[in-house]
Enzyme design. Structure first.
Site, short mmCIF file in Angstrom:
data_model
loop_
_atom_site.label_atom_id
_atom_site.label_comp_id
_atom_site.label_asym_id
_atom_site.label_seq_id
_atom_site.Cartn_x
_atom_site.Cartn_y
_atom_site.Cartn_z
N ASP A 336 0.86 -1.17 0.00
CA ASP A 336 0.00 0.00 0.00
C ASP A 336 0.90 1.23 0.00
OD1 ASP A 336 0.91 -0.20 2.54
OD2 ASP A 336 -1.03 -0.48 3.48
N LYS A 457 -16.66 14.34 5.33
CA LYS A 457 -15.42 14.46 4.55
C LYS A 457 -15.06 13.09 4.01
CE LYS A 457 -11.58 13.91 7.89
NZ LYS A 457 -12.21 13.19 8.97
N ASP A 637 -3.00 -3.40 6.79
CA ASP A 637 -3.03 -3.03 8.21
C ASP A 637 -4.41 -3.11 8.85
OD1 ASP A 637 -3.95 -0.91 6.76
OD2 ASP A 637 -2.21 0.36 7.11
N ASP A 641 -8.01 -6.59 5.93
CA ASP A 641 -6.86 -7.04 5.15
C ASP A 641 -6.42 -8.46 5.54
OD1 ASP A 641 -6.64 -4.74 3.68
OD2 ASP A 641 -5.32 -3.76 5.13
P1 ATP Z 1 -3.24 3.10 1.48
O1 ATP Z 1 -4.18 2.01 1.11
O2 ATP Z 1 -2.13 3.22 0.53
O3 ATP Z 1 -2.82 3.16 2.90
P2 ATP Z 1 -5.10 5.23 1.96
O4 ATP Z 1 -4.63 5.63 3.31
O5 ATP Z 1 -5.52 6.32 1.03
O6 ATP Z 1 -4.04 4.45 1.15
P3 ATP Z 1 -7.50 4.29 3.15
O7 ATP Z 1 -7.03 4.56 4.52
O8 ATP Z 1 -8.32 3.10 2.86
O9 ATP Z 1 -6.30 4.21 2.15
O10 ATP Z 1 -8.29 5.57 2.69
C1 ATP Z 1 -8.97 5.59 1.49
C2 ATP Z 1 -9.45 7.00 1.20
O11 ATP Z 1 -10.40 7.41 2.17
C3 ATP Z 1 -8.36 8.03 1.25
O12 ATP Z 1 -7.67 8.16 0.05
C4 ATP Z 1 -9.13 9.30 1.58
O13 ATP Z 1 -9.67 9.85 0.41
C5 ATP Z 1 -10.25 8.79 2.45
N1 ATP Z 1 -9.94 8.95 3.86
C6 ATP Z 1 -8.87 8.50 4.52
N2 ATP Z 1 -8.91 8.83 5.82
C7 ATP Z 1 -10.06 9.50 6.00
C8 ATP Z 1 -10.70 10.09 7.12
N3 ATP Z 1 -10.18 10.07 8.33
N4 ATP Z 1 -11.89 10.70 6.91
C9 ATP Z 1 -12.43 10.73 5.71
N5 ATP Z 1 -11.89 10.20 4.63
C10 ATP Z 1 -10.72 9.59 4.74
#
Ligand code: ATP
Length: 931
Positions: A336, A457, A637, A641
């Site tokens: 990731d 958000k 994580d 997963d």
């Molecule tokens: P990776 O999979 O590489 O860790 P990531 O952190 O973007 O990437 P996720 O944590 O699944 O993956 O988040 C997916 C998407 O959700 C993010 O790209 C963001 O747009 C949105 N997102 C992440 N954190 C938040 C949050 N706390 N509140 C709202 N939206 C969020």
């Protein structure tokens, strides 16, 4: 450790199913949890919250196992035979060898086990408890009965707990074997049911896969259900790895060859060389004892364990010994992005609304000076960013919370919004947690005029589908039509293409009088889009080098991220994983793909990225890759997963940011969350596999010089007197096998180890070129040198074929000196072999002639032992040795250099050969073209 003084670690006479208030009273716990001082006192009283082994010492069993494993039994058989034919001295020597080997193997296994056990300290389990009225994270081993524990999705339950509030889903498979998650809730009070079935109890060792709850710990350590079952009363049995299985098979093969050799020696020796039957039996049995490679397996186990311990110190905790070898053949890493490739330390750099884009200064996180008059949508954006947030900026420890949210909150502060967490919490009416599937988070807050408002958000495209309006530059909501949609999409793409992480923000005013919606879908609809915040998450230091290493090492990297396709692509390009035009598969394309199409796609696109991917996508990708014969390491994580982590060959979880559930499912845990540690681990895996091959060559090579003297004797029909006594062969076996072999497992990596393709998954550890090198090249050379020393002394003393060398004859003294020369020739020759096998392909200079001090020590020990064998009268009479003349000893001096030098030359020619035939289409026989 305190816990060792306590056998009973939960308060006696307690009924966990009694009414919650009574249970709280019985455990003497107030509504704010225990005080820290009371918790400390109870820790002394009840002991650490740990599972201990109940059974007594294990070592007698382990030692007996060493004495009775099949190869040892073969040696016992030989010893028995020797006793029967009356050769007590040789029999004793064989028994001594069995004992020495057993002790040696035992010590190594113990060391290996210790190394693995010590891993626990690198990743202590944590738990959230409420003490002195505040929730804090403590070492799970410090939980005491009476503690109030907070459980969340992804946590491992650390004690037996009665739920007081909330509900969780738990995976109880560790206790019940049932892997379907079970619902446990404080509201479902059960009385008179078996403890494990009670709906308001959760148990140590199980995993929380969803929900949120508070509960009261009523049993810890050995007092828990899992402690009672005493799951650890037996040592964890480790499955033999494919490597160990192969080596065991090879050891058996050699044993079989030795038995056959021994058996065929008997008729030849008696009929052709006219040895008495008894003497030839003694020889056969001794030969067998000398050749059986009984020490091979423990050496390998220890090598793997040492590697595991080493890696733990370098950020990668490997949970199974056999994983080390899988790591060595890993050829795809699915990783990731956030936190693994990047730092997960985000700074807001730009905000966008219909009024335009404002760039923020990443160096400044305070409110912009002079309080500029923001256009009205910017003020609203700041408010949503501050309210729909769980991070804190001003904790004693600095900013705390999810890094994305910290960045969002920082942006809110820069935009002049109120970011105090107490005010935020006072105004919050409801919260919908961040859901990685929806990629959204929402809160319902009280606005300034007292009416409730939904603040949402999340990923911009996920948010936009739930918006019907957009705030215009004057702060008035307009219907969101396709023109505005395109405008927002364009802004998102612009920001994402710079590698920025972009979050969208929206709101909806709710009527003051009505109850706010408690269903997520009805809250997150009909929203008014307000703006975007873009943040920068820089690559981790060192990640570019690690990626470059993967590329030279033929390891493919596939980014699978939840982030936006353009952000993912820009980051991948910046880090060097892909070029400027990778194939980016987004969620909607992915869903259209069938498994076979997915496999074809991955095969045909060397540069591929999966964006907005779900945990399920990870599972499919792992399956497709494995199906294609790849060895896959996959990071993850979250709770979801876990299936993908289990399915991959090497599931990799994050030690700092991941959930306990992911760590459970993983084979390897990165204690520093760093992508570079995966590469370090793969490199270590390759090195260990190489080293195992090195000592296999070494150990195999030493069988030939043991056999050749007997062949000379037997095939010459006894004309050549036996160049080596049977006791000398056993002495050689003890003296030369173990120490240098052991030290070979500590060899540093050969240069170029990460510049070659991964080892194919189905390639055996022992390959024909290795055997040819060991037996034909090195083995024969050492045998030839030893024989040369033998004949040199014998011929100079005046021996000619047919001359008697028997006891009492004038040549007997010289004969004893000559056999001693054979023994010393073998030992010095093997020293050369030890140096030769240190590299498989490169010259020894490239790793440093003296770089392995264990080997130097091993050789010193070997030489000291040789001196004892030759000069100590006891051994002279036991082994039949006699000190050779000092001038003869000089002959031995070049032996190691001849063997080593010849192999250097062979490797040099090989390297030249493979340079001329880069495809390796013609292979020379005694050499491995592949490194
Ligand atoms: P990776 O999979 O590489 O860790 P990531 O952190 O973007 O990437 P996720 O944590 O699944 O993956 O988040 C997916 C998407 O959700 C993010 O790209 C963001 O747009 C949105 N997102 C992440 N954190 C938040 C949050 N706390 N509140 C709202 N939206 C969020």
């Amino acid at each position: 450790m305190q816990s060792q003084h306590h056998d009973w670690v939960s308060p006696p006479g307690l009924d966990p199913e009694e009414a919650a208030e009574r249970l709280l009273r019985d455990l003497d716990t107030g509504p704010e949890g225990l005080s820290s001082s009371e918790a400390e006192r109870r820790l002394l009283q009840y002991g650490l919250n740990e599972l201990r082994r109940r059974t007594g010492p294990q070592w007698p069993k382990a030692l007996i196992r060493q004495l009775t494993h099949p190869l040892a039994l073969l040696l016992w058989l030989a010893a028995g035979l020797l006793v029967i034919v009356g050769s007590h001295v040789v029999a004793t020597a064989v028994v001594l060898i069995i004992m020495l080997n057993a002790a040696f193997s035992f010590v190594q296994e113990l060391q290996a086990e210790r190394a693995v056990e010590a891993l626990a300290k690198y990743l202590p389990q944590k738990a959230k408890v409420e003490r002195d009225g505040a929730v804090s994270e403590v070492d799970a081993s410090h939980i005491v009965p009476g503690d109030i524990v907070v459980l969340e999705e992804g946590d491992r339950v650390a004690a037996d707990i009665r739920l007081l509030a909330g509900a969780v889903e738990v995976d109880m498979s560790a206790l019940t074997g049932e892997s379907v998650p079970a619902l446990r809730s404080a509201a479902m009070v059960d009385v008179n049911v078996p403890l494990l079935a009670a709906h308001d109890l959760v148990f140590s060792g199980t995993n929380c896969t969803g929900g949120h709850a508070r509960g009261l710990a009523f049993a810890t350590g050995m007092g828990t259900e899992i402690g009672r079952i005493a799951a650890l009363s037996e040592r964890v049995k480790s499955e033999p790895s494919p490597l160990e299985r192969q080596v065991r098979r090879a050891a058996w093969l050699i044993a079989a060859v030795s038995v056959m050799l021994g058996l065929s020696f008997i008729p030849v020796a008696t009929l052709v060389a006219h040895l008495t039957l008894i003497n030839s039996l003694i020889f056969a049995a001794g030969l067998l004892a000398g050749m059986v490679p009984e020490g091979l397996l423990p050496v390998i186990t220890l090598a793997l364990a040492v590697a595991v311990r080493d890696l733990a110190g370098r950020g990668a905790l490997v949970k199974r010994l056999s994983a080390v070898e899988t790591l060595g053949s890993t050829d795809v890493i699915c990783t990731d992005k956030t936190g693994t490739l990047t730092q997960n330390r985000m700074t807001p750099v730009a905000v966008w609304t219909t009024a335009g884009q404002i760039d923020l200064d990443p160096e400044r996180s305070d409110t912009l000076g002079g309080a500029p008059q923001w256009p009205s949508p910017v003020g609203s954006l700041g408010r949503i960013a501050a309210d729909c947030n769980n991070a804190r900026l001003d904790d004693a420890a600095g900013a705390t919370g999810d890094p994305t949210e910290v960045a969002v909150l920082t942006a809110a502060r820069i935009l002049g919004a109120e970011t105090d967490s107490a005010t935020r919490e006072a105004n919050r009416r409801w919260q919908f947690h961040f859901d990685p599937e929806l990629k959204l988070m929402s809160t319902i807050d009280r606005s300034e005029d007292g009416s409730p408002v939904v603040h949402t958000k999340g990923a911009p495209e996920a948010l936009l589908t739930r918006c019907s309006h957009i705030l215009d530059a004057d702060g008035q909501p307009l219907p969101l039509d396709s023109l505005e949609r395109r405008q927002v999409d364009g802004a998102v793409d612009d920001l994402a293409a710079q590698g920025l992480r972009v979050l969208g923000f929206a709101q909806r005013q709710l009527p003051a009088k009505k109850r706010p919606p408690h269903r997520r879908a009805s809250a997150e609809q009909d929203l008014c889009f307000v703006g975007l915040i873009a943040m920068l998450d820089p690559p981790r230091p060192g990640v570019i080098e690690a990626v470059a290493k993967c590329q030279t090492a033929g390891i493919r990297i596939i980014v699978i991220t939840g982030d936006h396709p353009l952000t993912a692509a820009a980051t991948a390009e910046r880090i060097g994983i892909t070029g400027p035009h990778p194939k980016v598969v987004a969620a909607e394309d992915f869903e259209q793909l069938e498994d076979r199409q997915l496999a074809t796609l991955i095969r045909s696109c060397p540069e591929i990225i999966f964006a907005r991917a779900s945990p399920e996508a990870k599972l499919h990708i792992a399956e497709a890759l494995r199906h294609d014969g790849h060895v896959v390491a996959m990071t993850g994580d979250g709770v979801n997963d876990a299936p993908a982590l289990r399915r991959a060959d090497i599931g990799v979880a994050m030690g700092l940011s991941g959930t306990d559930v992911a760590r459970e499912a993983a084979t390897m845990v990165l204690t520093d969350d760093d992508f570079g540690s995966i590469v370090t681990a793969i490199e270590a895996g390759r090195r260990i596999y190489d080293n195992v091959r090195k000592f296999i060559v070494y150990i195999f090579a030493h069988a030939v010089p043991e056999v050749v003297p007997f062949l000379l004797f037997a095939l010459s029909g006894g004309v050549i007197p036996m160049p080596l006594t049977i006791m000398q062969i056993l002495a050689f076996d003890v003296g030369s096998e173990t120490f240098p072999a052991l030290s070979l497992s500590r060899e540093p990596a050969e240069p170029g180890i990460m510049q070659r393709a991964p080892r194919p998954r189905d390639e055996g550890v022992i390959r024909l070129p290795m055997l040819l090198r060991a037996w034909i090249f090195l083995g024969l050379m050492v045998a030839g040198l030893a024989a040369a020393g033998y004949f040199w002394v014998l011929l100079r003393a005046g021996w000619r074929p047919g001359t008697s060398i028997d006891v009492g004859s004038p040549l007997h003294h010289a004969y004893r000196q000559a056999t001693t020369m054979t023994l010393l020739g073998m030992i010095t020759g093997q020293i050369g072999t030890a140096f030769a096998v240190r590299t498989q392909r490169t010259s020894l200079w490239s790793v440093g002639v003296f770089s392995n001090r264990y080997l130097l020590a091993g050789i010193a020990a070997e030489l000291a032992l040789a001196a004892v064998f030759v000069y100590l009268p006891v051994f002279q009479s036991l082994l039949g040795t006699e000190a050779p003349a000092p001038s003869d000893l000089l002959i031995l001096l070049p032996f190691p250099f001849i063997v080593w030098g010849a192999d250097e030359l062979r490797r040099y020619l090989l390297r030249r050969w493979s340079k001329r035939h880069p495809r390796g289409d013609v292979r020379p026989l005694v050499g491995d073209l592949r490194p």
